[in-house]
Design a protein around this motif. Structure first.
Motif, mmCIF file in Angstrom:
data_model
loop_
_atom_site.group_PDB
_atom_site.id
_atom_site.type_symbol
_atom_site.label_atom_id
_atom_site.label_comp_id
_atom_site.label_asym_id
_atom_site.label_seq_id
_atom_site.Cartn_x
_atom_site.Cartn_y
_atom_site.Cartn_z
ATOM 1 N N LEU A 321 -8.941 -1.627 -0.848
ATOM 2 C CA LEU A 321 -8.958 -1.462 0.606
ATOM 3 C C LEU A 321 -10.014 -2.396 1.202
ATOM 4 C CD1 LEU A 321 -8.533 2.365 1.283
ATOM 5 C CD2 LEU A 321 -6.819 0.553 1.395
ATOM 6 N N GLU A 322 -9.564 -3.511 1.674
ATOM 7 C CA GLU A 322 -10.425 -4.463 2.353
ATOM 8 C C GLU A 322 -9.574 -5.313 3.289
ATOM 9 O OE1 GLU A 322 -12.219 -6.671 -0.769
ATOM 10 O OE2 GLU A 322 -10.399 -7.771 -1.300
ATOM 11 N N ASP A 323 -10.241 -6.038 4.153
ATOM 12 C CA ASP A 323 -9.577 -6.943 5.092
ATOM 13 C C ASP A 323 -8.489 -6.227 5.880
ATOM 14 O OD1 ASP A 323 -11.257 -8.930 4.108
ATOM 15 O OD2 ASP A 323 -9.834 -9.515 2.558
ATOM 16 N N GLN A 324 -7.236 -6.722 5.778
ATOM 17 C CA GLN A 324 -6.169 -6.173 6.626
ATOM 18 C C GLN A 324 -5.752 -4.767 6.248
ATOM 19 O OE1 GLN A 324 -5.741 -8.447 4.278
ATOM 20 N NE2 GLN A 324 -3.663 -8.469 3.404
ATOM 21 N N PHE A 325 -6.202 -4.284 5.083
ATOM 22 C CA PHE A 325 -5.801 -2.947 4.636
ATOM 23 C C PHE A 325 -6.730 -1.850 5.149
ATOM 24 C CE2 PHE A 325 -4.305 -5.860 1.235
ATOM 25 C CZ PHE A 325 -2.941 -5.704 1.481
ATOM 26 N N ILE A 326 -7.753 -2.222 5.903
ATOM 27 C CA ILE A 326 -8.698 -1.236 6.439
ATOM 28 C C ILE A 326 -8.493 -1.088 7.924
ATOM 29 C CG2 ILE A 326 -11.130 -0.653 6.779
ATOM 30 C CD1 ILE A 326 -11.801 -2.312 4.371
ATOM 31 N N ARG A 327 -8.534 0.135 8.374
ATOM 32 C CA ARG A 327 -8.500 0.404 9.812
ATOM 33 C C ARG A 327 -9.932 0.477 10.313
ATOM 34 N NH1 ARG A 327 -5.190 5.409 12.175
ATOM 35 N NH2 ARG A 327 -3.492 3.912 11.830
#
Length: 463
Positions: A321-327
């Motif tokens: 969970l980093e970059d575009q996968f985090i809200r």
């Protein structure tokens, strides 16, 4: 610094040579860092190497700072901690733990003797603080010094001694029959923990069968039974899952580790019950099955359990969970403060363990899974996106979030029939040694260890 043991010249310190404000600061810092270290052992955002590099060396350095003061520091600053009243210890138990460890490893035999004697005579709060020091200290004679207490003192002390021996993986006795037959639940629980940590200790099936019928001892008895292939322990796990008791979350994990796809399906059925959803998601994250990942990804938008669902999904698939996968969570749109007259003053405002987890961006995660899922075999269990094996599990214990490692450690013990063990609450130095030993065993073993089949229970010799 492997130990806190000092050279001989350090024992000749004189009180007038001590910088007392510096020594007191060492004790303050050791207390604070001990608290930080304990928190990091279960933190969702730290790995073993990070704790080993950032926290533990600083803690040991301040403990060494206490030990360097020799006898004057022990007599003026540390030994008085053993005389504190229970109420005083309750306010700062880790201060006592830090001081006691410095006494155990720091300067002389009389200081260590004072800790062992106090452990047997102390009240429950002080004893708990000393217990953590005894668990973590690197003296080689702890078990030998504690064994007489099993005879000389009552149930409370016996239970504490058994827990220390279990933590240190030091059975120091041939049989646990007397303790497993005790009428005191704390003593039996301590003996069961020792049996779990030392699989070489025999536990009679009829004794275990009796303990499984005692509700207060059910969970530790099941742990011992499953590690020994005791069929009735497995049957009880299944029965508990069938009743869907809200307080049976730890048994859900055992079902996930030991069970096959049928048991995992029953766990997924529990997701429909809001009271069971969080525990079921936590357990499914250790199952490794693709269909469990499918269900987890469906729930990452859930306001209450979305973080746990995302954590479980990543544990199976290996997504980071980093970059575009985090809200990103912004302050915009926050609710107005509740008027004082409407606020629930009895509400629990403490942070839960899940509050430290990242919030996934549902659309991005689902799109990633849509593109990636075909690369996963529905008949294989996965850990971090890799087919589950002993080597993969040891790697995960090195790199996974600290919060998840206690279950991974049990999974390693379960898959190797107790041959490979890592204590997730021990010092990082000890854990790293255990991981090195596990890798050596896996590399040299002529047979495969830690291979889970679709029905892991079928590999047991049932009794």
């Amino acid at each position: 610094m492997d130990l806190l043991t000092l050279p001989a010249f350090a024992l000749e310190q004189h009180a007038e040579d001590i910088l007392w404000d510096v020594v007191e600061q060492h004790l303050d810092e050791a207390t604070f860092l001990w608290w930080q270290w304990e928190r990091h052992l279960v933190a969702p955002a730290f790995s073993l190497s990070e704790v080993a590099e950032r926290i533990e060396p600083r803690l040991l350095a301040h403990l060494q700072g206490l030990a360097v003061g020799g006898a004057p520091v022990a007599e003026r600053l540390l030994l008085p901690l053993l005389d504190l009243e229970e109420e005083e210890v309750a306010g700062e138990p880790l201060r006592v733990s830090a001081g006691a460890r410095a006494l155990l490893e720091g300067w002389s035999e009389p200081a260590a003797r004072a800790v062992f004697e106090c452990f047997g005579q102390a009240g429950p709060t002080l004893r708990r603080a000393l217990q953590r020091s005894l668990e973590l200290c690197e003296r080689q004679d702890v078990a030998a010094r504690l064994m007489p207490l099993l005879i000389e003192y009552g149930a409370d002390v016996q239970a504490a001694v058994l827990e220390v021996l279990a933590f240190r993986d030091e059975p120091s006795c041939d049989t646990l029959d007397a303790f497993l037959s005790s009428e005191e639940p704390a003593v039996v629980a301590g003996a069961l923990r020792l049996a779990e940590s030392c699989p070489s200790l025999a536990v009679k099936p009829e004794v275990l069968r009796k303990l499984l019928s005692r509700p207060e001892l059910r969970e530790p008895a099941i742990a011992v039974g499953l590690l020994r292939g005791h069929r009735e322990s497995w049957d009880l796990c299944q029965q508990v899952l069938a009743t869907r008791e809200p307080d049976s979350g730890s048994l859900f994990v055992w079902m996930s580790l030991v069970g096959g796809r049928a048991e995992v399906q029953r766990l997924m059925d529990c997701l429909d019950n809001p009271k069971l959803r969080k525990d079921a998601l936590w357990a499914l994250g250790y199952s490794g099955w693709v269909e469990a990942a499918d269900r987890c990804v469906e729930l990452i938008s859930d306001d209450w359990t979305g973080r746990v669902a995302a954590e479980a999904f990543c544990a199976i698939t290996g997504l980071v969970l980093e970059d575009q996968f985090i809200r990103e969570v912004s302050d915009a749109g926050q609710e107005e403060p509740i008027p004082l007259e409407e606020e629930d003053l009895d509400a629990d405002l403490s942070l839960s363990p899940e509050d430290g987890l990242l919030i996934a961006e549902p659309d991005a995660v689902r799109e990633w899974w849509r593109k990636t899922r075909s690369g996963f075999d529905a008949g294989i269990r996965y850990l971090g996106g890799r087919p589950l094996s002993g080597e993969v599990l040891v790697d995960a214990l090195q790199t996974a979030a600290m919060r998840r490692r206690h279950v991974l450690a049990r999974q390693l013990a379960l898959g190797s029939r107790g041959m490979l063990r890592v204590n997730p609450r021990a010092s990082t130095r000890r854990q790293l040694r255990q991981l090195t030993q596990a890798r050596e065993v896996l590399a040299s073993s002529g047979r495969a260890l830690c291979k889970w089949r679709a029905d892991a229970w079928s590999s047991y010799d049932h009794r």
